[in-house]
Design a protein around this motif. Structure first.
Motif, mmCIF file in Angstrom:
data_model
loop_
_atom_site.group_PDB
_atom_site.id
_atom_site.type_symbol
_atom_site.label_atom_id
_atom_site.label_comp_id
_atom_site.label_asym_id
_atom_site.label_seq_id
_atom_site.Cartn_x
_atom_site.Cartn_y
_atom_site.Cartn_z
ATOM 1 N N ARG A 138 0.816 -1.224 0.000
ATOM 2 C CA ARG A 138 0.000 0.000 0.000
ATOM 3 C C ARG A 138 0.847 1.270 0.000
ATOM 4 N NH1 ARG A 138 -3.098 -3.029 3.813
ATOM 5 N NH2 ARG A 138 -2.187 -1.835 5.545
ATOM 6 N N VAL A 139 2.023 1.224 0.633
ATOM 7 C CA VAL A 139 2.803 2.460 0.810
ATOM 8 C C VAL A 139 3.962 2.598 -0.180
ATOM 9 C CG1 VAL A 139 2.208 2.584 3.247
ATOM 10 C CG2 VAL A 139 4.305 1.399 2.565
ATOM 11 N N LEU A 140 4.347 1.493 -0.821
ATOM 12 C CA LEU A 140 5.482 1.559 -1.744
ATOM 13 C C LEU A 140 5.035 1.244 -3.167
ATOM 14 C CD1 LEU A 140 8.315 -0.327 0.209
ATOM 15 C CD2 LEU A 140 8.030 2.146 -0.063
ATOM 16 N N PRO A 141 5.790 1.731 -4.158
ATOM 17 C CA PRO A 141 5.526 1.307 -5.533
ATOM 18 C C PRO A 141 5.773 -0.190 -5.655
ATOM 19 C CG PRO A 141 7.009 3.221 -5.487
ATOM 20 C CD PRO A 141 6.894 2.719 -4.096
ATOM 21 N N SER A 142 5.278 -0.778 -6.712
ATOM 22 C CA SER A 142 5.449 -2.217 -6.906
ATOM 23 C C SER A 142 6.936 -2.556 -6.993
ATOM 24 C CB SER A 142 4.756 -2.655 -8.200
ATOM 25 O OG SER A 142 5.425 -2.108 -9.324
ATOM 26 N N PRO A 143 7.318 -3.786 -6.637
ATOM 27 C CA PRO A 143 8.751 -4.158 -6.677
ATOM 28 C C PRO A 143 9.385 -3.932 -8.047
ATOM 29 C CG PRO A 143 7.512 -5.804 -5.471
ATOM 30 C CD PRO A 143 6.496 -4.873 -6.068
ATOM 31 N N GLU A 144 8.630 -4.268 -9.137
ATOM 32 C CA GLU A 144 9.200 -4.060 -10.477
ATOM 33 C C GLU A 144 9.500 -2.586 -10.731
ATOM 34 O OE1 GLU A 144 6.239 -5.773 -10.159
ATOM 35 O OE2 GLU A 144 6.193 -7.502 -11.527
ATOM 36 N N TYR A 147 12.306 -1.446 -8.608
ATOM 37 C CA TYR A 147 13.528 -2.034 -9.163
ATOM 38 C C TYR A 147 14.085 -1.166 -10.299
ATOM 39 C CZ TYR A 147 16.248 -5.368 -11.965
ATOM 40 O OH TYR A 147 17.226 -5.998 -12.703
ATOM 41 N N ILE A 148 13.178 -0.490 -11.036
ATOM 42 C CA ILE A 148 13.599 0.392 -12.141
ATOM 43 C C ILE A 148 13.866 1.817 -11.649
ATOM 44 C CG2 ILE A 148 12.864 1.426 -14.320
ATOM 45 C CD1 ILE A 148 11.189 -1.123 -14.804
ATOM 46 N N MET A 149 12.963 2.306 -10.782
ATOM 47 C CA MET A 149 13.037 3.712 -10.366
ATOM 48 C C MET A 149 14.276 4.024 -9.539
ATOM 49 S SD MET A 149 9.107 4.596 -9.321
ATOM 50 C CE MET A 149 9.687 5.985 -8.333
ATOM 51 N N VAL A 150 14.586 3.166 -8.556
ATOM 52 C CA VAL A 150 15.694 3.458 -7.637
ATOM 53 C C VAL A 150 17.029 3.574 -8.383
ATOM 54 C CG1 VAL A 150 17.051 2.565 -5.711
ATOM 55 C CG2 VAL A 150 14.552 2.536 -5.606
ATOM 56 N N PRO A 151 17.402 2.624 -9.255
ATOM 57 C CA PRO A 151 18.667 2.788 -9.984
ATOM 58 C C PRO A 151 18.687 4.037 -10.860
ATOM 59 C CG PRO A 151 17.915 0.517 -10.130
ATOM 60 C CD PRO A 151 16.792 1.301 -9.542
ATOM 61 N N ILE A 152 17.533 4.321 -11.526
ATOM 62 C CA ILE A 152 17.487 5.514 -12.376
ATOM 63 C C ILE A 152 17.704 6.775 -11.546
ATOM 64 C CG2 ILE A 152 15.957 6.965 -13.778
ATOM 65 C CD1 ILE A 152 14.757 4.426 -14.946
#
Length: 445
Positions: A138-144, A147-152
């Motif tokens: 509920r509080v975080l974006p989906s893992p996928e 997984y993309i957003m944090v490295p970017i």
């Protein structure tokens, strides 16, 4: 100690490789965290529910496993043989999607059907990775997505940081070059060039250093020539005093005679002026600064009368008509009498030079607010566009014949007026042809 110089390409590639290695490390770290989450149950794979149902279908059909034990994020709907709802945890949104799916329009979830003796179970799931903790979903974006957003995001921050470091490195190198150019521009040539650690920048610094040395040598030669010229001018100034003294003495003897010409006095007065100019020239060649700050009060009427008297003689000698106009003259103003008169006569000589015989020259004296104005007008050919732009420059002249005119009249007049805190303006007359020069002098009140 010699600098370890590198090319600009090498420096750029170094920062680029730092970014590439850091970005690769971040990518590997991100993949490792994601895989760690999958392996330790913190992250559920996208087909987690589907695999569970397939692996336990027989047990679910026989009732050996309770349908309520279907793991998150799977949901269930139990219908009896007549299609009536017996049990569900889908919620209103899930039921609505199920109804649409029966009509072939469901697009959010997938369904698996398990038939039992007394009822039918529909398992609802999606093919997205989930956190095993529902709160995190509920509080975080989906893992996928994470997984993309944090490295970017980290790579963007990293790119900005490396860009800043590269900019800081380049700025430090460029600033030393800019400082050199500013010093050279200001002719402050007594400095030592600081070598750069970058080959291309060091080549530019070497070129600027060579330019500095060449300019320094040129200026030293110029200063030596100027010193020699000033010595020659000082020598000539000294030599002029001898014939001038003879002329002055002769005129004084002639004035003692009974039939002395009244113009002899004017000649004597102008000899005094020449002596004053020679004294000023001698002071300049000796590098003694002239002091114009301690001005005295000038009687305006006396000043105008003197200029009118001597200007009339000058114009009559050169066959020019001369007229003086006075309007609202101030009682007095502050300045150097002889210097200002010298400035006006430089302008009168200019007007005489650029008007034909029988030409008309007019002088206007008036005051406005806290300034005293002197205007010199003539009906000559006026200023050309080039003269209007460059007329105040020292030695500028439109006369082509060598030695005929040095082009210093307006420049001298302007320097005198500026020393009095005033200004000089040149323009062409609007109501008639000819030139007009306006001197503006503060009254000093």
């Amino acid at each position: 100690m010699a600098l370890n110089r590198r090319s600009l390409t090498f420096v750029f590639l170094k920062y680029l490789l730092i970014f590439v290695f850091a970005a690769s490390f971040i990518f590997i770290l991100s993949v490792s965290f994601f895989m760690y989450g999958l392996n330790n149950g913190g992250i559920l794979p996208a087909n987690f529910v589907e695999n569970y149902v397939r692996n336990n279908r027989d047990s679910l059909e026989k009732g050996e496993i309770n349908y309520k034990d279907i793991p998150f994020p799977g949901k269930y709907l139990v219908l009896d043989k007549d299609g009536n709802q017996k049990d569900t945890n889908m919620g209103e949104e899930g039921i609505k999607d199920y109804e649409l799916a029966k009509e072939g329009n469901g697009n959010r979830y997938f369904y698996m059907k398990i038939e039992r003796a007394e009822d039918v179970i529909f398992v609802q799931y999606d093919l997205k990775a989930k956190y095993s903790d529902p709160v995190l979903n509920r509080v975080l974006p989906s893992p996928e997505l994470l997984y993309i957003m944090v490295p970017i995001l980290i790579n963007v921050i990293l790119a900005l940081g490396i860009s800043y470091l590269f900019k800081k490195k380049m700025k430090g190198e460029i600033d030393s070059i800019l400082q050199m150019t500013e010093k050279i521009k200001a002719q402050d040539l007594d400095f030592t060039a600081q070598a750069s650690s970058i080959v291309e920048f060091n080549a530019a610094i070497d070129s600027l250093d060579s330019m500095k040395e060449a300019l320094k040598k040129s200026l030293e030669e110029q200063w030596a020539m100027e010193k020699e010229r000033l010595q020659q001018v000082a020598s000539i100034t000294h030599d002029i005093n001898t014939p001038l003294a003879i002329i002055k003495g002769s005129m004084e003897l002639m004035m003692e005679e009974e039939d002395a010409n009244p113009y002899h006095k004017t000649v004597i007065n102008n000899i005094h002026r020449i002596e004053e100019y020679l004294a000023m020239l001698k002071s300049q060649t000796a590098n003694d600064p002239l002091v114009f700050e301690d001005y005295s009060w000038i009687d305006t009427v006396e000043f105008v009368n003197r200029i009118e008297e001597e200007g009339d003689i000058l114009c009559r000698k050169n066959q020019r008509s001369f007229k003086v106009y006075r309007d609202k003259l101030p009682e007095r103003f502050k300045g150097d009498f002889e210097e200002l008169k010298r400035g006006v006569f430089n302008l009168l000589n200019n007007s005489i030079r650029f008007t034909e015989n029988k030409g008309k020259i007019e002088l206007f004296f008036y005051a406005e607010e806290k300034s005293f104005f002197i205007e010199v007008r003539d009906n000559g050919k006026g200023f050309s566009k080039e003269a209007l732009r460059r007329g105040k420059e020292v030695f500028y002249t439109e006369t082509k014949e060598s030695g005929e005119h040095l082009g210093m009249g307006i420049s001298i007049a302007e320097s005198i007026v500026k020393r009095h805190g005033g200004a000089l303006k040149i323009q062409n007359r609007t109501e008639d042809k000819g030139a007009q020069v306006i001197l503006k002098i503060p009254l000093g009140i």
